[in-house]
Design a protein around this motif. Structure first.
Motif, mmCIF file in Angstrom:
data_model
loop_
_atom_site.group_PDB
_atom_site.id
_atom_site.type_symbol
_atom_site.label_atom_id
_atom_site.label_comp_id
_atom_site.label_asym_id
_atom_site.label_seq_id
_atom_site.Cartn_x
_atom_site.Cartn_y
_atom_site.Cartn_z
ATOM 1 N N SER A 117 -14.532 18.023 -49.039
ATOM 2 C CA SER A 117 -15.140 17.991 -50.126
ATOM 3 C C SER A 117 -14.983 16.895 -50.965
ATOM 4 C CB SER A 117 -15.533 19.277 -50.798
ATOM 5 O OG SER A 117 -14.160 19.768 -51.014
ATOM 6 N N GLN A 118 -13.661 16.478 -51.037
ATOM 7 C CA GLN A 118 -13.002 15.347 -51.502
ATOM 8 C C GLN A 118 -13.773 14.120 -51.571
ATOM 9 O OE1 GLN A 118 -10.522 15.755 -53.890
ATOM 10 N NE2 GLN A 118 -10.281 13.615 -54.198
ATOM 11 N N LEU A 121 -17.072 14.552 -53.359
ATOM 12 C CA LEU A 121 -17.032 14.379 -54.886
ATOM 13 C C LEU A 121 -16.934 12.958 -55.221
ATOM 14 C CD1 LEU A 121 -14.286 17.164 -55.611
ATOM 15 C CD2 LEU A 121 -17.036 17.047 -56.312
ATOM 16 N N TYR A 195 -18.975 18.721 -64.849
ATOM 17 C CA TYR A 195 -18.334 18.886 -63.203
ATOM 18 C C TYR A 195 -17.610 20.379 -63.672
ATOM 19 C CZ TYR A 195 -14.446 19.168 -60.084
ATOM 20 O OH TYR A 195 -13.430 19.601 -59.035
ATOM 21 N N ILE A 197 -15.349 24.023 -61.356
ATOM 22 C CA ILE A 197 -15.261 24.594 -60.462
ATOM 23 C C ILE A 197 -15.593 26.105 -60.625
ATOM 24 C CG2 ILE A 197 -13.189 25.254 -58.646
ATOM 25 C CD1 ILE A 197 -11.691 22.808 -60.138
ATOM 26 N N TYR A 233 -13.640 27.392 -53.055
ATOM 27 C CA TYR A 233 -12.970 28.673 -52.916
ATOM 28 C C TYR A 233 -14.239 29.904 -53.157
ATOM 29 C CZ TYR A 233 -9.113 25.830 -53.826
ATOM 30 O OH TYR A 233 -8.046 24.755 -53.887
ATOM 31 N N LYS A 263 -10.550 25.646 -46.529
ATOM 32 C CA LYS A 263 -9.956 26.920 -46.656
ATOM 33 C C LYS A 263 -10.038 28.140 -45.807
ATOM 34 C CE LYS A 263 -9.555 24.350 -50.390
ATOM 35 N NZ LYS A 263 -8.372 23.403 -50.724
ATOM 36 N N ARG A 270 -11.283 18.222 -41.932
ATOM 37 C CA ARG A 270 -11.817 17.484 -42.800
ATOM 38 C C ARG A 270 -13.341 17.737 -42.783
ATOM 39 N NH1 ARG A 270 -9.686 18.050 -46.139
ATOM 40 N NH2 ARG A 270 -10.179 15.992 -47.316
#
Ligand code: PMP
Length: 426
Positions: A117-118, A121, A195, A197, A233, A263, A270
């Motif tokens: 997800s990095q 983003l 943004y 979380i 998460y 996770k 990845r």
């Protein structure tokens, strides 16, 4: 929605790669298609032949020669069709986004696979955030987000948060600086991006309530900004039913959601996903085309095979097992904290994720405590400052992860930590 006003100059200038378009076509065409088009190498020259991967308690994943040839080859930038369609079905069943079916008012949901997800983003920020823009976010926040955003030269506006996530009243107060009528005017400084979380926040462990999400969403409608819902998460929520997401309430098509398999299936493989309005996801894909081109075909095929073998029921059963593990680790962390840290620290039990955010009483900053004294005793925690917009501001918090250590280690660390803390307070 007029998405053009949200795009950075770099993003607006990105054009589809003609070669990548052909790769997408090749991926969907019958195998009989003879292509002299793309610059794909011949996989017969590659040294790998086949693969068989053992799955715990299940069927092995077999990549025979033809599949292996595909796995070793370039593939489309959206992701391989079978993984994408599996994930679209899951996304619809979990979030039932109002944007699922095409309608002229609401647009249409689209998805792409990202390298974690990095990557999603980073591409989203590259698409939406100009130097000088005002960007809203709940700090403390994930240091990887700060690392991606800060070099873009934007002005990060810190919305206060507590154990239930971002506080809408604080967001409202911040937004009162602007007139919502100015939001669509060219050159307006009204923030265009928020943004957050929403579950098991990194580093705070906080999960946002549904009511708060609704309030934030209403403010997004009023001031016409987009919401980036970074939710790695989501699958680690300890209580069911899982919280409704921003995506599930997105009647205007203003939510871009990032999901991650890091996770729950593997962080090293990845695999992440971006879900959101078609015109924006299409543009994220243009950014992917110009950089990584696509997430590893081998990885995608491996994960896709696993998911298809499992079916949606098997996937959710696996998730239940993962949650059970993290819930038990969380409980161990909390009972050790109760035993050792009650007099010197404060915390809120996280309802998702893998972090406990601990505030040390009577101390201004934890940087030195962690980097010098704790390290000396071979204990490693993260000083809270690194999760703030200005990392050198004093911060009395530490982040403790309960993902990797055994219950004995979790207990031992907190015991040692209390000793260190007592020593410096004397
Ligand atoms: N967002 C948050 C909040 C995270 O904590 C992480 C990982 N630590 C990521 C995004 C990136 O995750 P990945 O790229 O592995 O999917």
């Amino acid at each position: 929605m007029n998405y053009a006003r949200f795009l950075t100059a770099v993003s607006a200038a990105r054009k589809p790669s003609p070669i990548r378009v052909l790769t997408e076509l090749q991926q969907r065409s019958p195998p009989s298609l003879i292509s002299l088009a793309g610059g794909s190498p011949n996989p017969n020259t590659f040294p790998f032949q086949s693969a068989s991967i053992k799955v715990k308690g299940g069927e092995a994943l077999v990549m025979d020669e033809p599949l292996m040839k595909r796995a070793l080859q370039y593939s489309g930038s959206y992701g391989i069709p079978e993984l994408l369609s599996w994930m679209k079905d899951l996304q619809k069943s979990l979030h039932n986004p109002p944007t699922t079916g095409y309608s002229p008012e609401r647009g249409q949901m689209e998805m792409c696979v990202t390298t974690g997800s990095q990557e999603g983003l980073c591409k989203i920020f590259e698409m939406l955030v100009n130097s000088g823009d005002n960007v809203l976010l709940d700090a403390p926040t994930y240091s990887g987000t700060l690392a991606a955003l800060q070099p873009l030269g934007c002005n990060l506006i810190n919305v206060a948060s507590d154990q239930h996530g971002m506080i809408p009243a604080d967001l409202r107060k911040i937004l009162e600086r602007w007139d919502p009528a100015d939001a669509q005017k060219p050159g307006s400084s009204v923030p265009r991006v928020l943004y957050t979380i929403p579950n098991g926040g990194n580093p705070t462990g906080a999960s946002m309530t549904c009511e708060r999400k609704q309030e934030v969403y209403e403010l997004a409608r009023k001031y016409d900004f987009l919401i980036i819902e970074d939710d790695p998460y989501y699958f680690l929520q300890f209580q069911k039913p899982w919280a409704p997401t921003f995506l599930s309430m997105d009647v205007d098509s203003r939510v871009l959601r990032t999901d991650s398999f890091s996770k729950i299936l593997s962080s090293g493989l990845r695999i992440g996903f971006v879900t959101g309005p078609k015109p924006l996801v299409e543009r994220v894909v243009l950014h992917i085309q110009a950089s990584t081109m696509h997430t590893s075909t081998f990885t995608q095929l491996m994960v896709s095979q696993l998911l298809h073998n499992w079916g949606p029921g098997g996937f959710l059963k696996h998730i239940d097992g993962v949650i059970e593990f993290y819930r038990s680790q969380r409980n161990t962390m909390l009972s050790s904290a109760d035993k050792w840290l009650k007099d010197v620290a404060e915390w809120h039990p996280p309802m998702a994720g893998m972090f406990l955010w601990i505030k040390l009483k009577g101390i201004k900053d934890t940087q030195q405590l962690i980097m010098e004294r704790a390290l000396e005793k071979e204990v490693l925690l993260v000083p809270g400052g690194v999760f703030h917009i200005n990392s050198s501001d004093p911060c009395p918090y530490v982040r403790a992860a309960f993902s990797l250590s055994t219950p004995q280690q979790i207990d031992e660390v907190q015991h040692i930590f209390t000793d260190i803390f007592m020593y410096i307070m004397l």
